[in-house]
Design a protein around this motif. Structure first.
Motif, PDB file in Angstrom:
ATOM      1  N   ARG A 100      76.090  13.555  62.834  1.00 19.86           N
ATOM      2  CA  ARG A 100      76.976  12.785  63.703  1.00 19.86           C
ATOM      3  C   ARG A 100      77.767  11.762  62.885  1.00 19.86           C
ATOM      4  O   ARG A 100      77.232  11.088  62.017  1.00 19.86           O
ATOM      5  CB  ARG A 100      76.157  12.048  64.757  1.00 19.86           C
ATOM      6  N   VAL A 101      79.061  11.654  63.190  1.00 24.10           N
ATOM      7  CA  VAL A 101      79.896  10.686  62.486  1.00 24.10           C
ATOM      8  C   VAL A 101      79.807   9.338  63.198  1.00 24.10           C
ATOM      9  O   VAL A 101      79.993   9.251  64.405  1.00 24.10           O
ATOM     10  CB  VAL A 101      81.368  11.155  62.469  1.00 24.10           C
ATOM     11  N   PHE A 102      79.483   8.297  62.448  1.00 19.46           N
ATOM     12  CA  PHE A 102      79.469   6.943  62.995  1.00 19.46           C
ATOM     13  C   PHE A 102      80.658   6.179  62.441  1.00 19.46           C
ATOM     14  O   PHE A 102      80.788   6.036  61.230  1.00 19.46           O
ATOM     15  CB  PHE A 102      78.174   6.208  62.604  1.00 19.46           C
ATOM     16  N   THR A 103      81.522   5.680  63.317  1.00 20.89           N
ATOM     17  CA  THR A 103      82.648   4.891  62.834  1.00 20.89           C
ATOM     18  C   THR A 103      82.131   3.515  62.442  1.00 20.89           C
ATOM     19  O   THR A 103      81.050   3.091  62.873  1.00 20.89           O
ATOM     20  CB  THR A 103      83.726   4.703  63.919  1.00 20.89           C
TER      21      THR A 103
ATOM     22  N   VAL B 289      82.747   9.473  55.514  1.00 21.31           N
ATOM     23  CA  VAL B 289      83.787  10.262  56.177  1.00 21.31           C
ATOM     24  C   VAL B 289      85.057   9.439  56.054  1.00 21.31           C
ATOM     25  O   VAL B 289      85.190   8.394  56.690  1.00 21.31           O
ATOM     26  CB  VAL B 289      83.451  10.512  57.670  1.00 21.31           C
ATOM     27  N   HIS B 290      85.937   9.870  55.180  1.00 22.42           N
ATOM     28  CA  HIS B 290      87.083   9.040  54.822  1.00 22.42           C
ATOM     29  C   HIS B 290      87.946   8.615  55.999  1.00 22.42           C
ATOM     30  O   HIS B 290      88.289   9.421  56.839  1.00 22.42           O
ATOM     31  CB  HIS B 290      87.916   9.725  53.739  1.00 22.42           C
TER      32      HIS B 290
ATOM     33  N   VAL C 293      87.885  18.522  71.013  1.00 20.12           N
ATOM     34  CA  VAL C 293      88.766  19.406  70.270  1.00 20.12           C
ATOM     35  C   VAL C 293      90.107  18.689  70.179  1.00 20.12           C
ATOM     36  O   VAL C 293      90.690  18.329  71.195  1.00 20.12           O
ATOM     37  CB  VAL C 293      88.919  20.760  70.993  1.00 20.12           C
ATOM     38  N   THR C 294      90.562  18.411  68.954  1.00 29.86           N
ATOM     39  CA  THR C 294      91.784  17.633  68.784  1.00 29.86           C
ATOM     40  C   THR C 294      92.732  18.311  67.806  1.00 29.86           C
ATOM     41  O   THR C 294      92.316  19.143  67.018  1.00 29.86           O
ATOM     42  CB  THR C 294      91.488  16.232  68.208  1.00 29.86           C
ATOM     43  N   ALA C 295      93.992  17.914  67.862  1.00 30.63           N
ATOM     44  CA  ALA C 295      94.945  18.378  66.864  1.00 30.63           C
ATOM     45  C   ALA C 295      94.750  17.510  65.626  1.00 30.63           C
ATOM     46  O   ALA C 295      94.325  16.364  65.726  1.00 30.63           O
ATOM     47  CB  ALA C 295      96.359  18.250  67.403  1.00 30.63           C
ATOM     48  N   LYS C 296      95.061  18.047  64.482  1.00 30.04           N
ATOM     49  CA  LYS C 296      94.770  17.376  63.221  1.00 30.04           C
ATOM     50  C   LYS C 296      95.445  16.012  63.075  1.00 30.04           C
ATOM     51  O   LYS C 296      94.918  15.121  62.432  1.00 30.04           O
ATOM     52  CB  LYS C 296      95.212  18.274  62.059  1.00 30.04           C
ATOM     53  N   VAL C 297      96.591  15.852  63.673  1.00 30.94           N
ATOM     54  CA  VAL C 297      97.341  14.612  63.489  1.00 30.94           C
ATOM     55  C   VAL C 297      96.755  13.422  64.246  1.00 30.94           C
ATOM     56  O   VAL C 297      97.095  12.282  63.967  1.00 30.94           O
ATOM     57  CB  VAL C 297      98.810  14.774  63.931  1.00 30.94           C
ATOM     58  N   GLU C 298      95.873  13.703  65.181  1.00 34.25           N
ATOM     59  CA  GLU C 298      95.424  12.620  66.061  1.00 34.25           C
ATOM     60  C   GLU C 298      94.191  11.877  65.547  1.00 34.25           C
ATOM     61  O   GLU C 298      93.202  11.777  66.235  1.00 34.25           O
ATOM     62  CB  GLU C 298      95.080  13.195  67.441  1.00 34.25           C
ATOM     63  N   GLU C 299      94.280  11.318  64.318  1.00 33.97           N
ATOM     64  CA  GLU C 299      93.096  10.657  63.787  1.00 33.97           C
ATOM     65  C   GLU C 299      92.651   9.475  64.648  1.00 33.97           C
ATOM     66  O   GLU C 299      91.467   9.248  64.855  1.00 33.97           O
ATOM     67  CB  GLU C 299      93.315  10.187  62.346  1.00 33.97           C
ATOM     68  N   ARG C 300      93.624   8.740  65.171  1.00 37.04           N
ATOM     69  CA  ARG C 300      93.279   7.600  66.031  1.00 37.04           C
ATOM     70  C   ARG C 300      92.478   8.048  67.243  1.00 37.04           C
ATOM     71  O   ARG C 300      91.522   7.410  67.649  1.00 37.04           O
ATOM     72  CB  ARG C 300      94.545   6.891  66.510  1.00 37.04           C
TER      73      ARG C 300
ATOM     74  N   ARG D 111      78.130   9.387  57.855  1.00 40.92           N
ATOM     75  CA  ARG D 111      77.368  10.437  58.528  1.00 40.92           C
ATOM     76  C   ARG D 111      76.167  10.779  57.661  1.00 40.92           C
ATOM     77  O   ARG D 111      76.255  10.778  56.438  1.00 40.92           O
ATOM     78  CB  ARG D 111      78.289  11.643  58.698  1.00 40.92           C
ATOM     79  N   PHE D 112      75.027  11.041  58.274  1.00 44.21           N
ATOM     80  CA  PHE D 112      73.826  11.476  57.554  1.00 44.21           C
ATOM     81  C   PHE D 112      73.863  12.990  57.498  1.00 44.21           C
ATOM     82  O   PHE D 112      74.080  13.651  58.521  1.00 44.21           O
ATOM     83  CB  PHE D 112      72.579  11.003  58.297  1.00 44.21           C
ATOM     84  N   LYS D 113      73.696  13.538  56.304  1.00 43.64           N
ATOM     85  CA  LYS D 113      73.818  14.980  56.110  1.00 43.64           C
ATOM     86  C   LYS D 113      72.793  15.744  56.953  1.00 43.64           C
ATOM     87  O   LYS D 113      71.651  15.326  57.069  1.00 43.64           O
ATOM     88  CB  LYS D 113      73.581  15.294  54.643  1.00 43.64           C
ATOM     89  N   GLU D 114      73.217  16.854  57.493  1.00 45.82           N
ATOM     90  CA  GLU D 114      72.291  17.701  58.250  1.00 45.82           C
ATOM     91  C   GLU D 114      71.373  18.443  57.304  1.00 45.82           C
ATOM     92  O   GLU D 114      71.784  18.829  56.215  1.00 45.82           O
ATOM     93  CB  GLU D 114      73.065  18.715  59.087  1.00 45.82           C
TER      94      GLU D 114
END
Ligand code: CA
Length: 230
Positions: free
Chosen positions: A175-178, A219-220, A82-89, A225-228
């Motif tokens: 799942r998002v893969f970087t 995922v910009h 769970v993160t705040a929106k600004v913390e993309e890194r 990510r592969f769609k569910e």
């Protein structure tokens, strides 16, 4: 469903909100307020999933995530950050450390329940397909023994790298893969290339999959990510 969710969060209001909504959805909940307690609790009373806030007092959430994923006793417990929106890194770093998904604050309780359910479902599906050596998703059949991808119109001719990519994606829909994770998984950690290499392989794979290619989503700023399957 009686899956147990461990909530790691120091803000009492958020803990209450999460517990109320998760319990209403049929989950069992447990909670701790800091990273050190999270590490102990995850070993003593292993949950089915950990909802981990990154903004914690004392030990940072990312460090907690790394410690959990490096400990053989806890490494298989899925983590939703769970993160705040600004913390993309932080988001990207968390996914690279092995977190399964993330939710950004402010979140709706409904979104949390949906994400948690999706991660648990995905894991369950993964366990079932391992024994059959076949993954079936979105009308595609991936035969892990024959190294073949089949559609109702016949097999699709893929390179070894493209086959690795589609298998990886299809094992964990949602799942998002970087890009960094994809580089490591596909080419090994010793590989030094540029980011575009991943993009090139993914777009080639998408093209070969034809109409099925749309299930691989971009995922910009992060990766793919592969769609569910809905
Ligand atoms: Ca917090």
């Amino acid at each position: 469903m009686d899956a147990k969710i461990l909530i790691v969060e120091d803000e009492r209001d958020i803990v209450d909100l999460l517990r109320y909504n998760l319990q209403k959805a049929g989950f069992e909940t447990d909670y701790v307020r800091n990273g050190a307690d999270a590490l102990h609790r995850a070993v003593e009373r292993p949950p089915d999933l950990i909802l981990l806030d990154l903004m914690l007092p004392e030990v940072d959430g990312l460090i907690v995530c790394r410690l959990l994923k490096n400990d053989p006793r806890t490494k298989n417990i899925p983590i939703v950050m769970v993160t705040a929106k600004v913390e993309e890194r932080d988001r990207v770093a968390g996914l690279e450390l092995g977190a399964d998904d993330y939710i950004t604050k402010p979140f709706s309780p409904r979104e949390v329940v949906l994400r948690v359910s999706a991660v648990l479902r995905r894991l369950q599906a993964g366990k079932q397909t391992e024994s059959t050596q076949q993954i079936e998703t979105h009308g595609l059949t991936i035969d892990l023994d024959k190294h073949q991808v089949l559609t109702e119109n016949g097999p699709i001719d893929l390179t070894a790298t493209e086959f690795k990519l589609i298998t990886l994606f299809a094992r964990s829909p949602g799942r998002v893969f970087t890009r960094d994770i994809l580089m490591d998984v596909i080419w090994g950690a010793e590989y030094y290339g540029i980011d575009r290499t991943v993009d090139t392989h993914v777009s080639r794979l998408r093209r070969k999959l034809g109409e099925f290619g749309k299930h691989i989503e971009t995922v910009h700023g992060v990766g793919y990510r592969f769609k569910e399957v809905s």
